[in-house]
Scaffold this active site. Structure first.
Site, short mmCIF file in Angstrom:
data_model
loop_
_atom_site.label_atom_id
_atom_site.label_comp_id
_atom_site.label_asym_id
_atom_site.label_seq_id
_atom_site.Cartn_x
_atom_site.Cartn_y
_atom_site.Cartn_z
CG HIS A 138 -13.34 -23.48 25.93
ND1 HIS A 138 -13.50 -24.30 26.40
CD2 HIS A 138 -11.67 -23.08 26.06
CE1 HIS A 138 -13.24 -24.58 27.28
NE2 HIS A 138 -12.13 -23.33 27.44
CE LYS A 159 -12.92 -20.93 29.56
NZ LYS A 159 -10.89 -21.34 29.83
CG ASP A 177 -15.89 -27.05 29.25
OD1 ASP A 177 -15.41 -26.44 28.95
OD2 ASP A 177 -16.67 -27.72 28.66
NE ARG A 243 -1.62 1.85 32.86
CZ ARG A 243 0.11 2.92 33.28
NH1 ARG A 243 0.95 2.51 32.98
NH2 ARG A 243 -0.62 2.86 34.29
#
Length: 310
Positions: A138, A159, A177, A243
């Protein structure tokens, strides 16, 4: 695993069917192709009967040197009820003993005008692609600067909207999808769209749009090798996100690992730009340039020399 038959080879490569028509739907279960040279000499102890058999000029030249009885014996052993097919290269004439044995056992005999080497390469590539293990994930697959980026995340995280923004920025959509992923080699994952969803993008509140119709043929791709996974998740203030970029997570699909990055989502963050830059940075890393590693080395040098300026 997908099912491939001699009939698929007939349609794909426009082969000529010479014999064994009743067996054209016999399944081909392996991408390996055998050239039965030693079998022509009569040694069938380790004969790989379940493979496609490719016969070229060398094998037929040797067969012509045998007596009619030996030819019939070798062809009968060559054509088993497990053999998915026999292919002749260079437009060679099939021996009558082969035709008779193939019709008797229902083994399709195909003929091509290609050379033996070309034929072996093309058929092997086709079989490896069709018989590769398949799974569905997915997510959204986009080609960004030549990097296949698989965008994953929970439902409603953004998305498809991010993919739409990437397409508007000149990148190409592969699948939305549901992404069908095939492992074509040990380290190669290739993503495809399901036929039903090809070129389509679902945007909540807008509905389904056809990307190729709206943005042109240059905005879509039929398949793409997957190199990078960008996982979108809602921002969690209790979680420490990377980071610097020194740590590299991996995502395993079948036996292949690909680089995975987690991008926290919250209002105001331009996800399309972040993913676009991540793809460019990934390319740089493959070329040997690592900004995070370079910064870490600079920082180490500063600490070691006791300097106060960067």
């Amino acid at each position: 695993m997908a099912k491939v038959t001699a009939n698929d080879l007939l349609e794909k490569f426009q082969f000529e069917l010479l014999a064994g028509e009743e067996g054209i739907y016999r399944p081909i279960t392996t991408s390996d192709i055998s050239r039965p040279g030693i079998e022509m000499a009569g040694f069938f102890t380790y004969y790989p009967a379940r493979r496609l058999q490719l016969i070229g000029r060398t094998e037929l030249s040797f067969l012509k040197s045998l007596s009619d009885q030996e030819k019939e014996e070798r062809m009968t052993k060559l054509c088993t009820y497990d053999t998915p097919g026999i292919i002749l290269s260079r437009g060679l004439e099939a021996p009558e003993q082969l035709i008779a044995a193939a019709d008797k056992r229902g083994v399709p005999v195909l003929r091509s005008t290609l050379t033996t080497t070309q034929l072996s390469s093309r058929v092997t590539n086709f079989l490896e692609s069709e018989l590769a293990p398949v799974t569905a994930v997915h997510g959204v697959l986009v080609d960004i600067y030549g990097i296949g980026v698989l965008i994953t995340g929970g439902s409603g995280v953004g998305k498809s909207e991010t993919a739409l923004d990437l397409v508007r920025r000149g990148h190409r959509l592969v699948a939305d999808d549901s992404v069908e992923i095939r492992q074509q080699n040990e380290d190669t994952l290739v993503g495809y769209p399901p036929p039903l969803l090809q070129h389509l993008l679902e945007i909540r509140g807008l509905g389904i749009i056809n990307v190729m119709t709206l943005f042109g043929a240059g905005a879509v791709r039929p398949f793409k090798r997957i190199s990078l996974c960008m996982n979108l998740e809602l921002w969690d203030q209790t979680k420490a996100y990377d980071r610097l970029g020194l740590e590299e997570d991996k995502m395993k699909i079948f036996d292949t690992e690909i680089t995975k990055m987690t991008v926290p989502v919250r209002p105001g963050r331009n996800l399309a730009v972040i993913i676009e830059v991540a793809a460019m940075n990934f390319r740089l890393k493959r070329l040997g340039f690592n900004a995070a590693q370079e910064f870490s080395e600079r920082l180490t040098q500063v600490i070691e020399h006791g300097e106060n300026e960067f």
